[in-house]
Design an enzyme around this catalytic site. Structure first.
Site, PDB file in Angstrom:
ATOM      1  N   ARG A 257       0.861  -1.186   0.000  1.00  0.00           N
ATOM      2  CA  ARG A 257       0.000   0.000   0.000  1.00  0.00           C
ATOM      3  C   ARG A 257       0.897   1.235   0.000  1.00  0.00           C
ATOM      4  NH1 ARG A 257       2.526   1.911   3.619  1.00  0.00           N
ATOM      5  NH2 ARG A 257       1.031   3.596   3.739  1.00  0.00           N
TER       6      ARG A 257
ATOM      7  N   ARG B   8      -7.856  -0.450  -6.985  1.00  0.00           N
ATOM      8  CA  ARG B   8      -8.170   0.612  -6.015  1.00  0.00           C
ATOM      9  C   ARG B   8      -8.349   1.916  -6.791  1.00  0.00           C
ATOM     10  NH1 ARG B   8      -4.657   0.918  -0.749  1.00  0.00           N
ATOM     11  NH2 ARG B   8      -6.631   1.819  -0.037  1.00  0.00           N
TER      12      ARG B   8
ATOM     13  N   ASP C 259      -2.360  10.721  -1.953  1.00  0.00           N
ATOM     14  CA  ASP C 259      -2.764   9.691  -2.906  1.00  0.00           C
ATOM     15  C   ASP C 259      -3.110  10.280  -4.266  1.00  0.00           C
ATOM     16  OD1 ASP C 259      -3.295   8.396  -0.107  1.00  0.00           O
ATOM     17  OD2 ASP C 259      -3.127   6.772  -1.584  1.00  0.00           O
TER      18      ASP C 259
END
Lengths: 334, 334
Positions: free
Chosen positions: B46, B81, B220
């Protein structure tokens, strides 16, 4: 059946062990003041009004013990936790009755009844804030478990529901000890009040998206200018609520107001052991070499508070000092 | 020895399984694109830059499989994702090389090298912000584990330490998945950087007390106006930092900037399963009847950001659009 956090029969204090919820409902029977002090220290009972009542009954148990004195008993209970003002009011109320030769059990019972009545009054005073369809965020547990019955923050929601409001509650899980996920969710689930548990981190997300109509919390101690201590994280929620124009309410009985603190700067903040942060369910979550810091409370300045919901009605921040001066209960007992 | 989140030998991608840290260091060997997609989806790997690199290598593994096509492989990885922009940049960079008939392993290696070099450049650009004795708060993990090496938020701290700064790091534990308590603390403990893990709720307390000199986080996805998505809770920290006049920095490589999003409003926010909130270490913490909501990210408006630390230097919020337009890498590949 409504939740009661604790009840008393002459010589025995019964407590729901709040560490075991929501998995198991375990009732502890305490007969000595030392057991009550331990129960407060270990959070077997927690929530400012509830620990005030537990301590009042701790005094009543002490008064039944040969050789025990009012001052020694008071000092044992006063040393348990530093932040909640209610603790000291509960202890002092019964200490005075004991010194005056009054019936000590009756004094403790009367203190408990006053707290319950005040919480119900908070509910009636605050219910009009939650008319119609509302989404409300709360932090920690300020429900019946924290106050014997009704709750502080949850009391207006309960009364509003009785009056027909359709509520949805965002429940901050409230790390490190998860009083939201464990206790508030338990109370709401029992009464089938729609709710969702969220990580504390997610509150801001929903506040910013317009998904929260109001925030309501309890308090552990409120200074004369309206600054207040409450469970760690309350300050962040208050700042973010204000940033998004969402009203922020603080609900508390009179025992939480401390007329001797001019501002929040002098409120003592308890720091608890770092294992509460570093371990979860007995399992280490952080590296062995890492340390933690664990303040149990923070202090939120009055400027972030829209209003206080008190047994005497809604009070604006500028009105706190006057409301406390006129409150219909004894002044700070120390 | 510096941490590396992942490494590649032709035909095999090696990943540290980040779900097992800090208890055990387990290395997974992946040889098929489906395994890489699963590793991204399950958070085995991640962190936006790291999943971009993992996906680049996932494309390289796919290119070794008879019958696999660049577009099909890309669509498998793109579906893992939704929020981190780096994921799509990593996939697209290798897809193009594959379509163009270039050496696919080499394209993935080059992509990884660029990310590592950019993170090192972020470290050099940001280090001057942390001279002398500084207490710095960070949220989630934006370290080597999130980026292959160096980190984004942690890179300037690492370089500042090499240059003699004396740093103390406040580590938000970062519920629900505890990337701070588990991963950031692990990186800091390994390098003996003084730090304390705190419940996310406690960050505001230390910000208000003046115990935090600066906040630095990763990202992100960063929109053209500087609004950015990052781990849930980042928004609250940014609001509270600004309230207290504490500088708030966002560190990111170019792959995190999304020139196609004018503002943060259109950044997709992943919502993950509610068991991440309702269970801890496999144990239910909330009542059976309670539900949860679990947004994995939030969006912080640019007005809360003091500056962005990029591989090209420090960029102010008003300069993001121009910096992105001039960035020395391909434009958004879609």
């Amino acid at each position: 059946m409504p939740v009661r956090a604790l009840w008393y029969r002459p010589g025995t204090l019964f407590l729901i062990d709040q560490r075991e919820l929501p998995g198991r409902t375990v009732v502890r029977r305490l007969t000595r003041i030392g057991e009550v002090a331990d129960a407060i220290r270990t959070l077997t009972v927690r929530g400012a009004p509830a620990i005030g009542v537990a301590a009042a009954y701790g005094m009543a148990l002490a008064a039944r013990t040969r050789g025990e004195t009012p001052d020694r008993a008071a000092s044992v209970l006063r040393a348990t936790r530093p932040t909640a003002h209610d603790l000291f009011v509960g202890i002092e109320t019964v200490r005075r009755a004991w010194v005056d030769g009054a019936e000590v059990d009756a004094a403790a019972d009367a203190y408990k009844e006053r707290v319950v009545d005040e919480c119900h009054a908070i509910g009636r005073a605050g219910a009009p804030l939650f008319r119609g369809e509302k989404s409300v965020l709360t932090h920690c547990n300020a429900g019946a478990l924290a106050t014997v019955e009704w709750g502080t923050a949850l009391a207006p929601l309960r009364v509003a529901r009785q009056r027909g409001a359709r509520l949805f509650v965002w429940v901050d899980e409230t790390r490190p000890l998860l009083q939201g996920a464990r206790l508030t969710a338990w109370e709401l689930a029992r009464e089938r009040i729609p709710h969702a548990v969220i990580a504390d981190n997610a509150a801001g997300h929903y506040l910013a998206r317009g998904d929260v109509d109001a925030v309501i919390v309890g308090a552990d101690r409120i200074a004369r200018n309206g600054d207040f201590a409450n469970k760690i994280g309350t300050y962040e929620k208050a700042v973010v609520a204000k940033e998004n124009g969402v009203p922020f309410y603080v609900a508390a009985p009179w025992s939480t107001f401390d007329p001797r603190r001019p501002t929040g700067r002098s409120i003592p903040v308890e720091e608890r052991g770092d294992d509460e942060v570093l371990e979860l369910a007995g399992r280490r979550i952080a590296p062995r070499r890492s340390k933690a810091r664990n303040p149990a409370f923070d202090v939120t300045p009055a400027r972030f508070v829209t209003a206080y919901v008190t047994p005497g009605g809604i009070v604006r921040p500028t009105g706190v000092a006057e409301a406390v001066a006129r409150r219909p209960v004894p002044d700070d007992p120390r």
